[in-house]
Enzyme design. Structure first.
Site, PDB file in Angstrom:
ATOM      1  N   TYR A 148       0.848  34.115  37.825  1.00  0.00           N
ATOM      2  CA  TYR A 148       0.991  34.287  36.372  1.00  0.00           C
ATOM      3  C   TYR A 148      -0.277  34.945  35.792  1.00  0.00           C
ATOM      4  O   TYR A 148      -0.200  35.911  35.030  1.00  0.00           O
ATOM      5  CB  TYR A 148       1.225  32.911  35.763  1.00  0.00           C
ATOM      6  CG  TYR A 148       1.283  32.840  34.248  1.00  0.00           C
ATOM      7  CD1 TYR A 148       2.252  33.519  33.521  1.00  0.00           C
ATOM      8  CD2 TYR A 148       0.364  32.047  33.543  1.00  0.00           C
ATOM      9  CE1 TYR A 148       2.317  33.416  32.140  1.00  0.00           C
ATOM     10  CE2 TYR A 148       0.426  31.936  32.161  1.00  0.00           C
ATOM     11  CZ  TYR A 148       1.401  32.622  31.461  1.00  0.00           C
ATOM     12  OH  TYR A 148       1.461  32.514  30.099  1.00  0.00           O
ATOM     13  N   LYS A 152      -0.947  38.500  33.951  1.00  0.00           N
ATOM     14  CA  LYS A 152      -1.480  38.565  32.579  1.00  0.00           C
ATOM     15  C   LYS A 152      -2.652  39.542  32.505  1.00  0.00           C
ATOM     16  O   LYS A 152      -2.747  40.336  31.572  1.00  0.00           O
ATOM     17  CB  LYS A 152      -1.880  37.162  32.092  1.00  0.00           C
ATOM     18  CG  LYS A 152      -0.684  36.290  31.750  1.00  0.00           C
ATOM     19  CD  LYS A 152       0.103  36.884  30.577  1.00  0.00           C
ATOM     20  CE  LYS A 152       1.485  36.329  30.453  1.00  0.00           C
ATOM     21  NZ  LYS A 152       2.306  36.983  29.428  1.00  0.00           N
TER      22      LYS A 152
HETATM   23  P1  NAD Z   1       9.117  30.336  27.851  1.00  0.00           P
HETATM   24  O1  NAD Z   1       9.120  30.160  29.316  1.00  0.00           O
HETATM   25  O2  NAD Z   1       9.338  29.156  26.990  1.00  0.00           O
HETATM   26  O3  NAD Z   1      10.188  31.434  27.431  1.00  0.00           O
HETATM   27  C1  NAD Z   1      10.318  32.624  28.130  1.00  0.00           C
HETATM   28  C2  NAD Z   1      11.746  33.104  27.958  1.00  0.00           C
HETATM   29  O4  NAD Z   1      11.881  34.314  28.711  1.00  0.00           O
HETATM   30  C3  NAD Z   1      12.791  32.130  28.488  1.00  0.00           C
HETATM   31  O5  NAD Z   1      13.778  31.908  27.492  1.00  0.00           O
HETATM   32  C4  NAD Z   1      13.400  32.861  29.678  1.00  0.00           C
HETATM   33  O6  NAD Z   1      14.795  32.609  29.811  1.00  0.00           O
HETATM   34  C5  NAD Z   1      13.169  34.303  29.291  1.00  0.00           C
HETATM   35  N1  NAD Z   1      13.182  35.223  30.428  1.00  0.00           N
HETATM   36  C6  NAD Z   1      12.812  34.989  31.713  1.00  0.00           C
HETATM   37  N2  NAD Z   1      13.028  36.094  32.448  1.00  0.00           N
HETATM   38  C7  NAD Z   1      13.533  37.031  31.619  1.00  0.00           C
HETATM   39  C8  NAD Z   1      13.949  38.365  31.798  1.00  0.00           C
HETATM   40  N3  NAD Z   1      13.920  38.958  32.992  1.00  0.00           N
HETATM   41  N4  NAD Z   1      14.396  39.053  30.716  1.00  0.00           N
HETATM   42  C9  NAD Z   1      14.462  38.469  29.515  1.00  0.00           C
HETATM   43  N5  NAD Z   1      14.111  37.187  29.283  1.00  0.00           N
HETATM   44  C10 NAD Z   1      13.638  36.490  30.336  1.00  0.00           C
HETATM   45  O7  NAD Z   1       7.743  31.074  27.470  1.00  0.00           O
HETATM   46  P2  NAD Z   1       6.925  30.987  26.098  1.00  0.00           P
HETATM   47  O8  NAD Z   1       6.051  29.818  26.180  1.00  0.00           O
HETATM   48  O9  NAD Z   1       7.831  31.157  24.944  1.00  0.00           O
HETATM   49  O10 NAD Z   1       5.988  32.271  26.287  1.00  0.00           O
HETATM   50  C11 NAD Z   1       6.163  33.478  25.582  1.00  0.00           C
HETATM   51  C12 NAD Z   1       4.973  34.369  25.893  1.00  0.00           C
HETATM   52  O11 NAD Z   1       3.757  33.712  25.478  1.00  0.00           O
HETATM   53  C13 NAD Z   1       4.777  34.655  27.388  1.00  0.00           C
HETATM   54  O12 NAD Z   1       4.284  35.957  27.554  1.00  0.00           O
HETATM   55  C14 NAD Z   1       3.729  33.665  27.817  1.00  0.00           C
HETATM   56  O13 NAD Z   1       2.996  34.121  28.913  1.00  0.00           O
HETATM   57  C15 NAD Z   1       2.863  33.612  26.564  1.00  0.00           C
HETATM   58  N6  NAD Z   1       2.083  32.390  26.489  1.00  0.00           N
HETATM   59  C16 NAD Z   1       2.679  31.192  26.238  1.00  0.00           C
HETATM   60  C17 NAD Z   1       1.896  30.052  26.167  1.00  0.00           C
HETATM   61  C18 NAD Z   1       2.495  28.707  25.887  1.00  0.00           C
HETATM   62  O14 NAD Z   1       1.763  27.691  25.954  1.00  0.00           O
HETATM   63  N7  NAD Z   1       3.779  28.610  25.564  1.00  0.00           N
HETATM   64  C19 NAD Z   1       0.509  30.136  26.354  1.00  0.00           C
HETATM   65  C20 NAD Z   1      -0.051  31.357  26.651  1.00  0.00           C
HETATM   66  C21 NAD Z   1       0.744  32.496  26.687  1.00  0.00           C
HETATM   67  C1  AKB Z   2       0.993  27.859  30.942  1.00  0.00           C
HETATM   68  O1  AKB Z   2       0.511  26.719  31.032  1.00  0.00           O
HETATM   69  O2  AKB Z   2       1.400  28.526  31.899  1.00  0.00           O
HETATM   70  C2  AKB Z   2       1.035  28.478  29.576  1.00  0.00           C
HETATM   71  C3  AKB Z   2      -0.205  29.272  29.335  1.00  0.00           C
HETATM   72  C4  AKB Z   2      -1.439  28.604  28.905  1.00  0.00           C
HETATM   73  O3  AKB Z   2      -0.193  30.462  29.510  1.00  0.00           O
HETATM   74  N1  AKB Z   2       1.215  27.444  28.613  1.00  0.00           N
END
Ligand code: NAD
Ligand code: AKB
Length: 321
Positions: A148, A152
């Site tokens: 991951y 990123k």
């Molecule tokens: P999540 O896992 O909750 O949601 C991701 C969504 O993407 C899911 O609904 C999944 O079904 C969908 N998905 C997976 N493969 C796919 C594909 N091929 N095409 C289309 N959709 C697809 O993730 P999130 O927490 O909502 O994260 C959103 C963004 O924010 C990501 O880029 C993640 O890296 C980033 N992020 C999230 C966090 C966090 O704590 N939630 C922290 C840092 C960064």
């Molecule tokens: C994870 O734990 O993978 C996410 C992030 C910090 O990117 N919540």
């Protein structure tokens, strides 16, 4: 580089933790019909289904992306589709496919169709064990140990490349762990900081998968949404960075979070049983220097540990009890 306004938006990954809330705030701001919720396999919430367009859009399938962008005259993509850290360690090739090949499809679509903007979150997962862990600088060592994290870092570099080489206006923040009450997180390392609220309210106990003294940077969802949307609206000439803004809000240990929740739910019992996610957490920063985001586009979070905890418990109690 274009100063055209963002009018019609596609949010990929709209059934996810962040996408599910982002769609609703974008619809409030830009109009329900102007924000298309892109989904993969998971169904979106009733709120999303009932308030505007929903389309199947697997970002690995360029033709699906092009079709939605053409039919709705999309000018901006918020790419929230991703595979997160814990699932990514179980399925590294899938993480690469979605986070890299999928993202490149988004970028190519934006380049060919001359879209106004692409928003693509990065993460504290871009850092690794050699990175300074306290007040992690904006410019620092990027040698993550998870697939991951690898995607990123590569995504940040690829987005910056598309900006400089092709003039595609790609922007992104390095989110910390996001805490929220609407949609549970989708398989990351910071998921314990959300799960503890659900379990505290439902059962009064929680077995945490990282050690009590594990400190990570976190952020409450309203700040996370505001941050990404403010960056999207920032004048491009003010930005020195593009796809890699450090973003901070609060930092606490798992034990400190449990203690804060106990102020509201005194009977909560937390035990600690670290699993493979402990090593991931140990490779990430404890606190973040976000002065570039503050300087370049005025980032300022609103929630701290105490106000986030109070709001989470109010919202989740209303939902679960
Ligand atoms: P999540 O896992 O909750 O949601 C991701 C969504 O993407 C899911 O609904 C999944 O079904 C969908 N998905 C997976 N493969 C796919 C594909 N091929 N095409 C289309 N959709 C697809 O993730 P999130 O927490 O909502 O994260 C959103 C963004 O924010 C990501 O880029 C993640 O890296 C980033 N992020 C999230 C966090 C966090 O704590 N939630 C922290 C840092 C960064
Ligand atoms: C994870 O734990 O993978 C996410 C992030 C910090 O990117 N919540």
């Amino acid at each position: 580089m274009s100063d055209r306004p963002m009018k019609r938006i596609l949010v990929t990954g709209s059934a996810g933790q962040i996408g599910s809330e982002l769609v609703m705030v974008l619809r409030e701001k830009y109009g329900n019909d102007n924000v298309v919720a892109g989904i993969n396999r998971t169904q979106p919430s009733e709120r999303i289904k009932n308030s505007g367009p929903v389309e199947v859009c697997d970002i690995r399938k360029r033709e699906q992306l092009d079709d939605v962008v053409d039919r709705y005259d999309i000018d901006t993509i918020y790419n929230m589709a991703a595979i997160l850290s814990a699932v990514g360690e179980q399925k590294p090739l899938l993480a690469w496919d979605v986070n890299m090949n999928g993202f490149q499809n988004v970028l190519e679509c934006a380049r060919e169709k001359e879209l106004v903007r692409v928003m693509n979150p990065s993460s504290i997962a871009a850092f690794g064990p050699e990175t300074p862990r306290i007040n992690t600088p904006q410019e620092t060592v990027l040698k993550p140990r998870t697939m991951y994290g690898v995607t990123k870092v590569a995504g940040e570099l690829l987005g910056d490349y598309y900006f400089r080489k092709f003039g595609v206006d790609v922007r992104g923040v390095r989110y910390p762990g996001i805490i929220s009450s609407e949609t549970p997180p989708g398989g990351g390392t910071t998921d314990y900081a959300v799960a503890i609220f659900y379990e505290a309210i439902k059962h009064g106990r929680y077995e945490c998968f990282v050690r009590e003294d594990t400190v990570l940077p976190m952020m409450y969802m309203p700040d996370a949404l505001k941050g990404l949307m403010d960056l999207a609206e920032a004048p491009v000439e003010k930005l020195e960075h593009h796809c890699d803004f450090n973003l901070a809000s609060m930092s606490f240990s798992a034990g400190e979070l449990a203690a804060e929740i106990k102020k509201h739910i005194p009977e909560l019992e937390v035990t600690y049983k670290p699993d493979f996610r402990q090593a991931i957490a140990d490779s990430w920063p404890q606190s973040i220097d976000d002065s570039a985001a503050r300087r370049e586009w005025g980032w300022e979070p609103s929630f701290d540990l105490s106000s986030m905890t109070k709001d989470m418990i109010e919202k989740l109690s209303a939902k679960l009890l």
